[in-house]
Design a protein around this motif. Structure first.
Motif, short mmCIF file in Angstrom:
data_model
loop_
_atom_site.label_atom_id
_atom_site.label_comp_id
_atom_site.label_asym_id
_atom_site.label_seq_id
_atom_site.Cartn_x
_atom_site.Cartn_y
_atom_site.Cartn_z
N ILE A 144 0.73 -1.17 -0.05
CA ILE A 144 -0.10 -0.11 0.19
C ILE A 144 0.91 1.29 0.13
CG2 ILE A 144 -1.72 1.33 1.52
CD1 ILE A 144 -3.08 -1.49 2.23
N SER A 145 1.96 1.27 0.86
CA SER A 145 2.80 2.50 0.99
C SER A 145 3.29 2.52 -0.61
CB SER A 145 3.92 2.01 1.97
OG SER A 145 4.66 3.28 2.05
N LEU A 146 3.82 1.49 -0.99
CA LEU A 146 4.43 1.67 -2.45
C LEU A 146 3.44 2.11 -3.49
CD1 LEU A 146 6.80 -1.55 -2.44
CD2 LEU A 146 7.53 0.88 -2.63
N ALA A 147 2.28 1.77 -3.41
CA ALA A 147 1.18 2.13 -4.46
C ALA A 147 0.89 3.78 -4.20
CB ALA A 147 0.17 1.17 -4.29
N VAL A 148 1.10 4.13 -3.11
CA VAL A 148 0.60 5.79 -2.66
C VAL A 148 1.62 6.59 -3.13
CG1 VAL A 148 -0.06 7.29 -0.91
CG2 VAL A 148 -1.03 5.23 -0.85
N ASP A 149 1.31 7.73 -4.12
CA ASP A 149 2.24 8.61 -4.44
C ASP A 149 1.93 9.76 -3.74
OD1 ASP A 149 3.59 10.55 -5.83
OD2 ASP A 149 2.82 10.01 -7.84
N ARG A 150 2.86 9.94 -2.81
CA ARG A 150 2.73 10.88 -1.51
C ARG A 150 2.85 12.33 -2.72
NH1 ARG A 150 4.50 6.68 0.46
NH2 ARG A 150 4.07 6.07 2.52
N ARG A 151 3.82 12.50 -3.60
CA ARG A 151 3.91 13.86 -4.26
C ARG A 151 2.68 14.35 -4.93
NH1 ARG A 151 6.66 17.34 -3.48
NH2 ARG A 151 8.59 16.28 -2.88
N GLN A 152 2.09 13.41 -5.36
CA GLN A 152 0.68 13.54 -5.97
C GLN A 152 -0.38 14.27 -4.98
OE1 GLN A 152 -1.76 10.64 -7.83
NE2 GLN A 152 -1.90 11.62 -9.66
N ILE A 153 -0.41 13.65 -3.83
CA ILE A 153 -1.26 14.25 -2.78
C ILE A 153 -0.71 15.65 -2.37
CG2 ILE A 153 -1.95 13.81 -0.25
CD1 ILE A 153 -1.34 10.82 -0.72
N ALA A 154 0.32 15.82 -2.31
CA ALA A 154 0.80 17.12 -2.20
C ALA A 154 0.38 18.16 -3.22
CB ALA A 154 2.29 17.11 -1.76
N GLU A 155 0.42 17.73 -4.23
CA GLU A 155 0.03 18.62 -5.41
C GLU A 155 -1.34 18.82 -5.41
OE1 GLU A 155 2.01 20.45 -7.51
OE2 GLU A 155 3.94 19.43 -6.61
N ILE A 156 -2.08 17.82 -5.59
CA ILE A 156 -3.73 17.80 -5.73
C ILE A 156 -4.29 18.55 -4.45
CG2 ILE A 156 -5.86 16.51 -5.96
CD1 ILE A 156 -4.10 14.80 -7.86
N VAL A 157 -4.14 18.09 -3.35
CA VAL A 157 -4.71 18.44 -2.05
C VAL A 157 -4.30 19.91 -1.55
CG1 VAL A 157 -5.63 17.91 0.00
CG2 VAL A 157 -5.20 16.14 -1.29
N TYR A 158 -2.90 19.99 -1.66
CA TYR A 158 -2.03 21.23 -1.05
C TYR A 158 -1.52 22.20 -1.79
CZ TYR A 158 -2.75 18.28 3.31
OH TYR A 158 -3.11 17.59 4.37
N PHE A 159 -1.87 21.88 -3.41
CA PHE A 159 -1.40 22.82 -4.52
C PHE A 159 0.14 22.88 -4.17
CE2 PHE A 159 -5.90 23.81 -3.94
CZ PHE A 159 -5.96 23.93 -5.25
N GLY A 160 1.01 21.76 -4.04
CA GLY A 160 2.25 21.80 -3.80
C GLY A 160 2.93 22.25 -2.46
N ARG A 161 1.91 22.97 -1.49
CA ARG A 161 2.25 23.71 -0.24
C ARG A 161 2.31 22.65 0.79
NH1 ARG A 161 2.14 29.28 -1.14
NH2 ARG A 161 3.46 29.44 0.87
N ALA A 162 3.03 21.42 0.62
CA ALA A 162 3.32 20.55 1.60
C ALA A 162 4.51 19.76 1.30
CB ALA A 162 2.04 19.75 1.90
N ALA A 163 5.14 19.35 2.56
CA ALA A 163 6.19 18.35 2.12
C ALA A 163 5.86 17.31 2.33
CB ALA A 163 7.36 19.06 3.34
N VAL A 164 6.68 16.30 1.33
CA VAL A 164 6.74 14.84 1.52
C VAL A 164 7.67 14.48 2.41
CG1 VAL A 164 6.59 12.77 0.10
CG2 VAL A 164 5.51 14.75 -0.63
N ALA A 165 7.36 13.64 3.42
CA ALA A 165 8.47 13.29 4.41
C ALA A 165 7.96 11.85 5.36
CB ALA A 165 8.60 14.37 5.34
#
Lengths: 511, 315
Positions: free
Chosen positions: A293-314
């Motif tokens: 599940i962790s490998l299937a989730v694209d965290r960068r895309q979440i940051a882009e779509i939900v936070y318009f890029g204003r979130a750090a992936v960590a």
């Protein structure tokens, strides 16, 4: 021809004009006075410094009360009600010298008795303080002199100092003195409570504040405006000077960006979004399924779509606390998207047609959006996620009883990795609703809190970050930035990554 | 007629009793409890949870909780809020003025809009008036208040700057300023009611305009204004009063949305916040007070109706 008299007058006027401009330019120092109106979407419920839990309550209490230490802009510890402190080499004894000149709002001076009383009030089970577990390492509190107090711990507890800014000092016999601490206050902070109205709190300048010259403001009004769009309108129409907190997000920031007369500020946050997993429910009890599940989730895309890029992936440690050297997703196993590997892991675990439920928090719209993005991403490895909508109280009840497959929520982060991680990940952690239990993680967490040397602790938490990423007890997703919007004439205000507005003590109005 | 009024008032007692049971049961039937919400996702310590439950008597069986509650209510004590620890009666008293003013203001605006508009639409048969009337009532009835409220704020406060928002001075301090600051929320609240009452007024005026006494009034050469206002409107207003009475109750419930959008610290917001936080005492207290108000308004309308309409003889 211009007559001599006229010329002189013109020169005189010009000079006066230049002088005026010059004066206004040199008058850069902070100005005293004025009322700052703040709007937040949440209701201020309770002001008992050792019992209240709400975000809104903390924002008011931190202006009225103080701890022995405080955080500065860089989240470094600074002396507050303690002038200085020493720690014994074995990490068991902490001695504090109290601030001379610090007084409570009723004029009585701060003494070691008050400090002892405050910690005992937090530790007393009858207070039912949610802060109790943070100071439960205290074995004894000794009064060395009226201005010196020593804490003896039962065993070394490395994050002890980091906890102190949250433990507010109240005078001895606090409850008898104020009557009802939920609505009456008695602190040492830069502001005093003047009025607790149905939907607002009015604070006034504490003229006796120990940090001389502070605060600059005469008055601070914190008003609850539940509707985020009305909150924005009230700032636009000039009824508010500053808005922040829930509802003031990247969209709000965008609406005010470039608008004359307003300024938008943002800082990286400590709070993080997560996909919680019930680790004992099949098939999640198989680590390979959690890794998939962790490998299937694209965290960068979440940051882009939900936070318009204003979130750090960590990963497990917030990027905002750089001194702990948080590992980036590329340095962590299972944190970079790899669909083939995810499918392979599922096949290896013998799981096909996996389908489960995701429960977002209905009152936090971004958790619903995150759930939707994850739902779409998981479809790519043939996993069906169904979004389950429940109300907030039901969410909490099921969260508490671990009655879920997965959920999306926001967790509040902390500056110290022990406070940040222990309660969620230790087998006996107070908020380990994931029912996660791993011997290695437990050992590292215990070692991390009992080791005093910073370098050694850092190495422990480096190992822990990797172990957590291997085990995937839950998915750390994003650390969103936090925003505040204010009028251009509000000066010296800084938002801390903890969402604290304690620096309001240094804020002034250029009016 | 005196007997009728006394009977109606006595009937209130069983009604309020049933309401109290229903209110209490519904509140406790919804899943989740205040202690859980209070701690949020910050702590999950079962001992802490138990301590909080004990403190507010939430660990007792539900029927015991009901009797303890109703006993205190009869003594005028609505209990303590779980989230704020303040007396519920004080919270309610603090907020009632806002909701009552909003409701009454909206009712006045609704009548001021609806009766002239409805009458005009009944009397003037030209196309423009009919279009305007249909447009007004259709929009008024169909636009939800959370949307119209937000739009009014954007248009009249943010862009035109005619009204301040968020700030509500007391009526006693500055009546004009108070009425001005409450205008937008009251107008938002009034619109659907105004549209509905206007339709009833129009239909009712149209009905009486075919009556023989109107024909008589006209044929004896009375001024048209006198015919409309004295002869027609006076008789046409009977159904309007009935509908207004019902709407007075609905306006109370409409304040929930309007209070949230306009940030008015009224009863509706108190109730909604209490639902979200599962603050049983506050929720029970608020609903009980609102329902009692609703029943009293109904009673007042029923009594008023007897006075206005002597044709109807009760008992």
């Amino acid at each position: 021809m211009v007559k001599k008299g006229q010329l002189l007058r013109i020169v005189g006027l010009l000079a006066a004009g230049l002088l005026a401009v010059g004066l206004s330019m040199t008058a850069e120092g902070p100005k005293y006075g004025g009322t700052l109106s703040i709007g937040i979407t949440q209701q201020v419920l309770n002001l008992d410094p050792h019992v209240a839990t709400a975000f809104s309550s903390w924002r008011v209490m931190e202006l009225i009360y103080e701890g022995l230490l405080r955080f500065d802009k860089q989240l470094q510890l600074q002396p507050a009600l303690a002038e200085s402190w020493t720690v014994s080499p074995n990490g068991i004894e902490y001695t504090f010298k109290l601030r001379r000149g610090a007084k409570f709002h009723d004029g009585s001076p701060l003494t070691a008795e008050d400090v002892k009383y405050s910690f005992e009030r937090v530790l007393n089970p009858r207070t039912s303080s949610p802060l109790r577990s943070r100071v439960s390492a205290i074995k004894a509190i000794e009064i060395l002199s009226p201005t010196e107090v020593k804490f003896v711990l039962s065993k070394p507890f490395a994050p002890f100092l980091e906890v102190l800014p949250l433990i507010y000092i109240v005078p001895k016999n606090f409850e008898e003195k104020v009557g009802d601490p939920k609505v009456k206050t008695l602190g040492t902070g830069p502001f005093k409570l003047a009025e607790f109205g149905p939907d607002y709190v009015r604070l006034v300048h504490n003229g006796d504040y120990w940090d001389e010259g502070l605060p600059y403001l005469d008055e601070v009004i914190i008003r609850q405006i539940p509707d985020p769009s009305t909150l924005r309108s009230a700032l636009r129409t000039g009824q508010l000077d500053l808005i922040f907190g829930f509802g003031v997000d990247v969209t709000t920031a965008g609406a005010f960006a470039g608008l004359p007369g307003f300024q938008v500020i943002s800082v990286p946050g400590l709070n993080y979004s997560l996909l919680g997993i019930q680790n004992t429910r099949p098939p999640f009890n198989d680590v390979r399924v959690r890794q998939a599940i962790s490998l299937a989730v694209d965290r960068r895309q979440i940051a882009e779509i939900v936070y318009f890029g204003r979130a750090a992936v960590a990963g497990p440690i917030p990027p905002a606390v750089s001194k702990w050297e948080p590992l980036s997703p590329s340095e962590l196993p299972n944190y970079t998207r790899d669909l083939e590997k995810a499918k392979a892991l599922l096949a290896e675990a013998g799981v096909s047609n996996l389908s489960f439920k995701i429960m977002p928090i209905p009152t936090v719209p971004e958790t619903i959006q995150i759930a939707q993005v994850i739902q779409a991403q998981l479809k790519e490895i043939g996993v069906t996620a169904e979004i389950e909508s429940v109300d907030f109280a039901t969410f909490l009840q099921r969260w508490r009883q671990s009655e879920f497959d997965t959920f999306v929520s926001l967790n509040s982060g902390a500056t110290d990795p022990d406070i940040h991680l222990y309660r969620h990940l230790h087998t006996n952690g107070s908020t380990n609703v994931f029912k996660f239990s791993d011997k290695v993680v437990d050992e590292l967490l215990e070692k991390g809190r009992t080791t005093i040397d910073f370098g050694a602790r850092k190495e422990i938490y480096r190992k822990l970050q990797i172990r957590i990423a291997e085990q995937i007890p839950f998915l750390f997703l994003t650390y969103p930035e936090i925003f505040a919007v204010m009028k251009a004439d509000v000066k010296g205000f800084v938002l801390l990554p903890t969402q604290s507005i304690v620096l309001l003590r240094e804020t002034w109005l250029d009016r | 007629m005196g007997f009728y009024i006394v009977k109606r008032i006595i009937w209130l007692i069983p009604v309020l009793f049933v309401i109290s049971v229903v209110v209490f049961s519904i509140v406790h039937l919804i899943p989740g409890d205040p202690a859980t919400v209070l701690l949020g996702t910050e702590a999950a310590d079962p001992a802490l949870l138990k301590a909080i439950k004990q403190k507010y008597g939430l660990d007792k069986p539900i029927y015991v909780q009901y009797f303890l509650w109703i006993q205190r209510v009869l003594h005028g004590d609505l209990g303590l809020s779980v989230t704020t620890g303040r007396p519920v009666s004080k919270l309610v008293a603090e907020r009632i003025p806002y909701t009552l003013e909003l409701g009454l203001y909206a009712l006045a605006l609704a009548l001021l809009l609806a009766i002239p508009l409805g009458t005009l639409a009944a009397v003037r048969k030209n196309q423009a008036v009919q279009w305007l009337f249909q447009g007004f009532t259709l929009l008024g009835l169909s636009i939800p208040r959370f949307w119209s409220g937000t739009m009014f704020i954007l248009l009249f406060s943010v862009h035109l700057g005619w009204f301040t928002i968020v700030n509500f001075p007391s009526f006693m301090g500055d009546p004009l300023d108070n009425l001005r600051s409450f205008f937008l929320p009251a107008f938002t609240l009034a619109l659907p009611a105004a549209a509905s009452i206007a339709r009833i007024t129009r239909a009712s005026v149209l009905e009486v305009s075919n009556m023989e006494y109107v024909l008589t009034a006209r044929s004896k050469g009375l001024d048209e204004r006198r015919v409309v206002f004295i002869h027609m409107l006076k008789n046409a207003l009977l159904p309007v009063i009935t509908v207004t009475g019902i709407y007075a109750g609905y306006l109370l419930s409409g304040t929930i949305v309007v209070e949230k959008v306009f940030a008015i610290p009224g009863l509706g917001r108190l109730g909604v916040d209490a639902i979200l936080q599962r603050d049983y005492p506050v929720l029970q207290g608020t609903v009980l007070v609102v329902v009692t108000l609703f029943t009293l308004v109904n009673l007042a309308v029923d009594i008023l109706y007897v006075f206005v309409n002597p044709k109807i003889r009760y008992v």
